[in-house]
Design a protein around this motif. Structure first.
Motif, PDB file in Angstrom:
ATOM      1  N   GLY A   1      19.511   5.762  23.973  1.00  0.00           N
ATOM      2  CA  GLY A   1      18.052   5.679  23.939  1.00  0.00           C
ATOM      3  C   GLY A   1      17.553   4.901  22.741  1.00  0.00           C
ATOM      4  N   LYS A   2      18.195   5.091  21.599  1.00  0.00           N
ATOM      5  CA  LYS A   2      17.792   4.360  20.398  1.00  0.00           C
ATOM      6  C   LYS A   2      17.984   2.860  20.593  1.00  0.00           C
ATOM      7  CE  LYS A   2      16.642   7.809  17.773  1.00  0.00           C
ATOM      8  NZ  LYS A   2      15.203   8.035  17.578  1.00  0.00           N
ATOM      9  N   GLY A   3      19.101   2.470  21.177  1.00  0.00           N
ATOM     10  CA  GLY A   3      19.351   1.048  21.411  1.00  0.00           C
ATOM     11  C   GLY A   3      18.393   0.454  22.427  1.00  0.00           C
ATOM     12  N   ALA A   4      18.058   1.229  23.454  1.00  0.00           N
ATOM     13  CA  ALA A   4      17.152   0.743  24.498  1.00  0.00           C
ATOM     14  C   ALA A   4      15.722   0.586  23.995  1.00  0.00           C
ATOM     15  CB  ALA A   4      17.176   1.700  25.694  1.00  0.00           C
ATOM     16  N   SER A   5      15.356   1.363  22.992  1.00  0.00           N
ATOM     17  CA  SER A   5      13.964   1.334  22.529  1.00  0.00           C
ATOM     18  C   SER A   5      13.707   0.268  21.468  1.00  0.00           C
ATOM     19  CB  SER A   5      13.562   2.706  21.991  1.00  0.00           C
ATOM     20  OG  SER A   5      14.308   3.013  20.836  1.00  0.00           O
ATOM     21  N   LEU A   6      14.739  -0.445  21.061  1.00  0.00           N
ATOM     22  CA  LEU A   6      14.590  -1.492  20.062  1.00  0.00           C
ATOM     23  C   LEU A   6      14.614  -2.878  20.690  1.00  0.00           C
ATOM     24  CD1 LEU A   6      16.980  -0.207  17.236  1.00  0.00           C
ATOM     25  CD2 LEU A   6      14.476  -0.114  17.280  1.00  0.00           C
ATOM     26  N   HIS A   7      14.070  -3.839  19.950  1.00  0.00           N
ATOM     27  CA  HIS A   7      14.115  -5.239  20.376  1.00  0.00           C
ATOM     28  C   HIS A   7      15.459  -5.832  19.954  1.00  0.00           C
ATOM     29  CE1 HIS A   7      12.999  -9.314  21.280  1.00  0.00           C
ATOM     30  NE2 HIS A   7      13.299  -9.666  20.034  1.00  0.00           N
ATOM     31  N   ARG A   8      16.353  -5.964  20.912  1.00  0.00           N
ATOM     32  CA  ARG A   8      17.659  -6.595  20.729  1.00  0.00           C
ATOM     33  C   ARG A   8      18.355  -6.183  19.428  1.00  0.00           C
ATOM     34  NH1 ARG A   8      19.440 -10.151  23.820  1.00  0.00           N
ATOM     35  NH2 ARG A   8      20.378 -11.493  22.258  1.00  0.00           N
ATOM     36  N   PRO A   9      18.700  -4.914  19.294  1.00  0.00           N
ATOM     37  CA  PRO A   9      19.390  -4.500  18.061  1.00  0.00           C
ATOM     38  C   PRO A   9      20.747  -5.185  17.946  1.00  0.00           C
ATOM     39  CG  PRO A   9      19.515  -2.760  19.707  1.00  0.00           C
ATOM     40  CD  PRO A   9      18.589  -3.817  20.253  1.00  0.00           C
ATOM     41  N   GLY A  10      21.017  -5.690  16.755  1.00  0.00           N
ATOM     42  CA  GLY A  10      22.287  -6.368  16.520  1.00  0.00           C
ATOM     43  C   GLY A  10      23.345  -5.434  15.959  1.00  0.00           C
TER      44      GLY A  10
ATOM     45  N   GLU B   1      22.179  -3.231  12.935  1.00  0.00           N
ATOM     46  CA  GLU B   1      21.378  -2.044  13.287  1.00  0.00           C
ATOM     47  C   GLU B   1      22.239  -1.015  14.014  1.00  0.00           C
ATOM     48  OE1 GLU B   1      17.943   0.428  13.407  1.00  0.00           O
ATOM     49  OE2 GLU B   1      18.679  -1.150  12.092  1.00  0.00           O
ATOM     50  N   ALA B   2      23.161  -1.466  14.850  1.00  0.00           N
ATOM     51  CA  ALA B   2      24.071  -0.529  15.521  1.00  0.00           C
ATOM     52  C   ALA B   2      24.930   0.192  14.484  1.00  0.00           C
ATOM     53  CB  ALA B   2      24.947  -1.268  16.534  1.00  0.00           C
ATOM     54  N   ALA B   3      25.391  -0.532  13.472  1.00  0.00           N
ATOM     55  CA  ALA B   3      26.183   0.091  12.409  1.00  0.00           C
ATOM     56  C   ALA B   3      25.332   1.054  11.590  1.00  0.00           C
ATOM     57  CB  ALA B   3      26.787  -0.986  11.505  1.00  0.00           C
TER      58      ALA B   3
END
Length: 190
Positions: free
Chosen positions: A24-33, A36-38
């Motif tokens: 959900g966190k990844g889906a709610s962001l604008h193209r997390p790289g 940000e994933a780390a």
């Protein structure tokens, strides 16, 4: 002594909630790289590593009191974080092309990481009473959670554009469902 495979199984089972939340966190962001994933993975991994230590200390002192309410703490945090996430998916502009944030606030990540790691506190309580290699087990819990959350953000990134607001909404509902599951596991409903 607990075997490596048993420690890994415990680590993967404890990281499942963090994986679901990171989707959900990844889906709610604008193209997390990757960065940000780390970052998100680090929040989840650190909390999942620290909470068994807290549980271990509590287990040696007041374990029975914490076990009596840990599921309510987890449920409450997941309800608030998941409810807010689901609400924000539809609040404000109805434009699906509205800009998404590029990163989550530290407070949002702390609240979510704390909520998904409460069960690790309970595991920490029991680790103190078992003949296990505690440092190895706790290190594996943190490392596997980091990896699962990191991957979850990147999978969420791919799913987010395909599903739009639904991805964030479902992620929030998923957090609430995890909270309800915790209550079921603790026999609250039966």
């Amino acid at each position: 002594m607990m075997t490596l495979s048993t420690s890994l199984a415990l680590a993967f089972s404890l990281s499942a909630d963090a994986f679901a939340a990171s989707l959900g966190k990844g889906a709610s962001l604008h193209r997390p790289g990757m960065r940000e994933a780390a970052r998100i993975g680090a929040y989840f991994g650190i909390f999942e590593l620290a909470t068994p230590l807290v549980g271990l200390a509590l287990g040696w002192s007041i374990g029975s009191y914490i076990q009596a309410v840990d599921h309510w703490i987890a449920f409450s945090l997941l309800l608030v974080v998941g409810g807010r996430m689901s609400y924000l998916a539809w609040a404000g502009s109805v434009d699906d092309d509205a800009p998404k944030p590029s990163r989550h606030s530290a407070l949002a990540l702390i609240a979510t990481a704390m909520a998904t790691s409460v069960d690790a506190t309970a595991v920490g309580v029991t680790l103190g009473f078992m003949n296990v290699h505690i440092p190895m087990t706790i290190a594996l819990i943190g490392a596997v959670t980091f990896a699962m959350a990191f991957g979850g953000v990147l999978i969420g990134r791919a799913a987010g554009p395909l599903l739009g607001r639904w991805a964030e909404f479902v992620g929030g509902v998923g957090l609430i469902a995890i909270g309800v599951k915790v209550l079921f596991e603790h026999g609250v409903f039966g």
